[in-house]
Design a protein around this motif. Structure first.
Motif, PDB file in Angstrom:
ATOM      1  N   THR A  77      43.697  26.808  41.032  1.00 47.68           N
ATOM      2  CA  THR A  77      43.280  26.352  39.704  1.00 47.68           C
ATOM      3  C   THR A  77      41.820  25.916  39.764  1.00 47.68           C
ATOM      4  N   GLY A  78      41.068  26.290  38.747  1.00 50.69           N
ATOM      5  CA  GLY A  78      39.648  25.912  38.695  1.00 50.69           C
ATOM      6  C   GLY A  78      38.727  26.943  39.337  1.00 50.69           C
ATOM      7  N   ALA A  79      39.307  27.942  40.016  1.00 53.14           N
ATOM      8  CA  ALA A  79      38.460  28.930  40.699  1.00 53.14           C
ATOM      9  C   ALA A  79      37.692  29.777  39.681  1.00 53.14           C
ATOM     10  N   VAL A  80      36.502  30.197  40.077  1.00 45.76           N
ATOM     11  CA  VAL A  80      35.744  31.175  39.282  1.00 45.76           C
ATOM     12  C   VAL A  80      35.861  32.498  40.029  1.00 45.76           C
ATOM     13  N   ILE A  81      36.293  33.522  39.330  1.00 49.57           N
ATOM     14  CA  ILE A  81      36.550  34.805  40.002  1.00 49.57           C
ATOM     15  C   ILE A  81      35.821  35.916  39.252  1.00 49.57           C
ATOM     16  N   TYR A  82      34.914  36.579  39.941  1.00 48.64           N
ATOM     17  CA  TYR A  82      34.252  37.764  39.372  1.00 48.64           C
ATOM     18  C   TYR A  82      35.046  38.992  39.804  1.00 48.64           C
ATOM     19  N   VAL A  83      35.388  39.828  38.828  1.00 54.49           N
ATOM     20  CA  VAL A  83      36.210  41.000  39.153  1.00 54.49           C
ATOM     21  C   VAL A  83      35.424  42.282  38.866  1.00 54.49           C
ATOM     22  N   GLY A  84      35.377  43.150  39.870  1.00 58.93           N
ATOM     23  CA  GLY A  84      34.691  44.428  39.721  1.00 58.93           C
ATOM     24  C   GLY A  84      35.695  45.542  39.535  1.00 58.93           C
ATOM     25  N   THR A  85      36.212  45.633  38.312  1.00 63.86           N
ATOM     26  CA  THR A  85      37.059  46.787  37.967  1.00 63.86           C
ATOM     27  C   THR A  85      37.006  46.968  36.460  1.00 63.86           C
ATOM     28  N   GLU A  86      37.863  47.853  35.971  1.00 61.49           N
ATOM     29  CA  GLU A  86      37.829  48.244  34.557  1.00 61.49           C
ATOM     30  C   GLU A  86      38.016  47.028  33.653  1.00 61.49           C
ATOM     31  N   TRP A  87      37.220  46.998  32.588  1.00 63.54           N
ATOM     32  CA  TRP A  87      37.129  45.803  31.766  1.00 63.54           C
ATOM     33  C   TRP A  87      38.443  45.398  31.072  1.00 63.54           C
ATOM     34  N   HIS A  88      39.255  46.353  30.627  1.00 61.42           N
ATOM     35  CA  HIS A  88      40.481  45.951  29.915  1.00 61.42           C
ATOM     36  C   HIS A  88      41.373  45.085  30.807  1.00 61.42           C
ATOM     37  N   LEU A  89      41.443  45.432  32.083  1.00 64.25           N
ATOM     38  CA  LEU A  89      42.245  44.617  33.002  1.00 64.25           C
ATOM     39  C   LEU A  89      41.579  43.257  33.222  1.00 64.25           C
ATOM     40  N   VAL A  90      40.256  43.253  33.405  1.00 64.12           N
ATOM     41  CA  VAL A  90      39.569  41.980  33.673  1.00 64.12           C
ATOM     42  C   VAL A  90      39.740  41.044  32.477  1.00 64.12           C
ATOM     43  N   ASN A  91      39.610  41.589  31.292  1.00 66.54           N
ATOM     44  CA  ASN A  91      39.743  40.780  30.083  1.00 66.54           C
ATOM     45  C   ASN A  91      41.152  40.194  29.966  1.00 66.54           C
ATOM     46  N   ARG A  92      42.161  41.000  30.319  1.00 64.45           N
ATOM     47  CA  ARG A  92      43.555  40.510  30.273  1.00 64.45           C
ATOM     48  C   ARG A  92      43.743  39.379  31.282  1.00 64.45           C
ATOM     49  N   LEU A  93      43.175  39.577  32.482  1.00 62.75           N
ATOM     50  CA  LEU A  93      43.298  38.527  33.508  1.00 62.75           C
ATOM     51  C   LEU A  93      42.608  37.250  33.037  1.00 62.75           C
TER      52      LEU A  93
END
Ligand code: 13P
Ligand code: SF4
Length: 353
Positions: free
Chosen positions: A272-288
């Motif tokens: 909890t509280g983590a900041v996570i940058y995700v390098g993949t397709e945006w629809h999945l990142v937005n859902r996460l």
């Protein structure tokens, strides 16, 4: 595809209600499978969401379904059509949703590369094709004793291949091939590049263990070292999680590298509280991002797979109505010989993973 006027006239809410109704009426005759990169308006109706490996398994397990409606891109629907029960019909709601990377390797080009490399290393090379390839390329690989892999099991399939031969031809993703080879312990200088438009002088490859096809995913090669540096300077201590279709210099800077389900797991497991940058397709990142309000999930950069986004709630509804009316549209069909050899390559993967 032109949708009938009655579907275009529906509001979004009406479309959603009609999908629910069609699903209820069709019951277990229809299974809807959706890749994680699909739009939220599609994923919400999926009976099963997954990465490309999980969806292949699910297609094989859908024993009740007369129809699989596959919300993804064509190489995935083709795989479902090859692995599903005899008699099950696979429908793709957006017929034109082809993965650009899968289109970067055709069987003529692969066969030319294979001819040259197997003359260099007679009986000592094996082809591995990424799931993101056409059924024809999978069939070619199956006929040459090779196998399919996905981003979730590529390293395992390298192990499988090296237990059989000393050299691998990896098709069509240069980056997944390179990242997997390096993670496996192959040295940089033992990785060769096959550019189908300008094949290398064959002697320059003699000391290679792996030859990777020059293909790429534009969604993942979009992420850069500068994107990682910017994220880390804005949020020191942020976790960087990327897909292995990214360039190696980006993968090297990441904390976690994983298939789409590996990425989802990494986000779930972050504190909890983590900041996570995700390098993949945006629809999945937005859902996460909205599924984990206790963490800050951000895209390394907004990168959209436009062919994945071709499937929407309206063409999903049209696909379901076609089935209800006894006139299914968007059927995936593969000739029996191609399906047979592609199945051989896919089953080798499923057995090995
Ligand atoms: P996964 O194997 O992670 O599902 O990825 C498929 C894909 O198309 C990635 O771009
Ligand atoms: Fe193909 Fe890349 Fe889209 Fe995946 S994200 S379907 S590899 S173009």
């Amino acid at each position: 595809m032109n949708l009938p006027a009655y579907i275009s006239a529906y509001s979004d809410e009406e479309v959603f209600a009609h999908i629910e109704q069609a699903k209820r009426q069709l019951g277990s005759d229809v299974t809807i499978l959706a890749h994680y990169y699909q739009r939220d308006e599609v994923v919400r109706f999926a009976d099963f969401q997954g990465d490309s490996l999980e969806l292949s398994r699910q297609a094989a397990r859908a024993t009740q379904a007369k129809y699989i409606v596959f919300c993804g891109v064509t190489f995935m629907s083709e795989t479902a059509a090859i692995l599903c029960q005899p008699g099950t019909i696979v429908i793709q709601p957006a017929a034109a949703a082809l993965c650009p990377m899968a289109q970067m390797a055709d069987v003529e080009g692969v066969s030319a590369a294979w001819g040259a490399l197997s003359a260099l290393w007679p009986n000592d090379i094996i082809p591995i094709t990424y799931q993101n390839s056409t059924a024809d390329v999978k069939a070619f690989v199956g006929q040459k004793d090779g196998a399919v892999c996905t981003s979730a099991n590529a390293e395992r399939l390298f192990r499988w291949a090296f237990a059989r031969r000393k050299h691998i031809l990896f098709i069509p993703d240069e980056h997944l091939g390179t990242n997997t080879a390096l993670a496996y312990g192959i040295k940089r200088e033992e990785i060769g590049l096959w550019d189908p438009l300008e094949p290398p002088a064959i002697e320059t490859l003699r000391n290679c263990r792996v030859v990777v096809w020059k293909g790429y995913c534009h969604v993942h090669t979009h992420f850069s070292v500068q994107d990682v540096a910017r994220g880390k300077s804005l949020h020191p201590g942020a976790l960087v999680v990327v897909h292995p279709e990214c360039r190696h210099e980006v993968v090297e800077l990441a904390d976690v590298v994983g298939s789409t389900s590996g990425i989802i797991r990494a986000v779930e497991q972050a504190p909890t509280g983590a900041v996570i940058y995700v390098g993949t397709e945006w629809h999945l990142v937005n859902r996460l991002h909205y599924m984990h309000p206790d963490k800050l999930v951000l895209p390394l950069r907004r990168s959209v797979c436009s062919t994945m986004a071709m499937t929407n709630a309206r063409n999903l509804l049209y696909a379901l109505h076609g089935i209800s009316a006894g006139r299914p549209q968007g059927i995936i069909s593969i000739d029996e010989a191609t399906a047979h050899w592609a199945r051989v390559a896919l089953e080798r993967m499923l057995e090995a993973s």
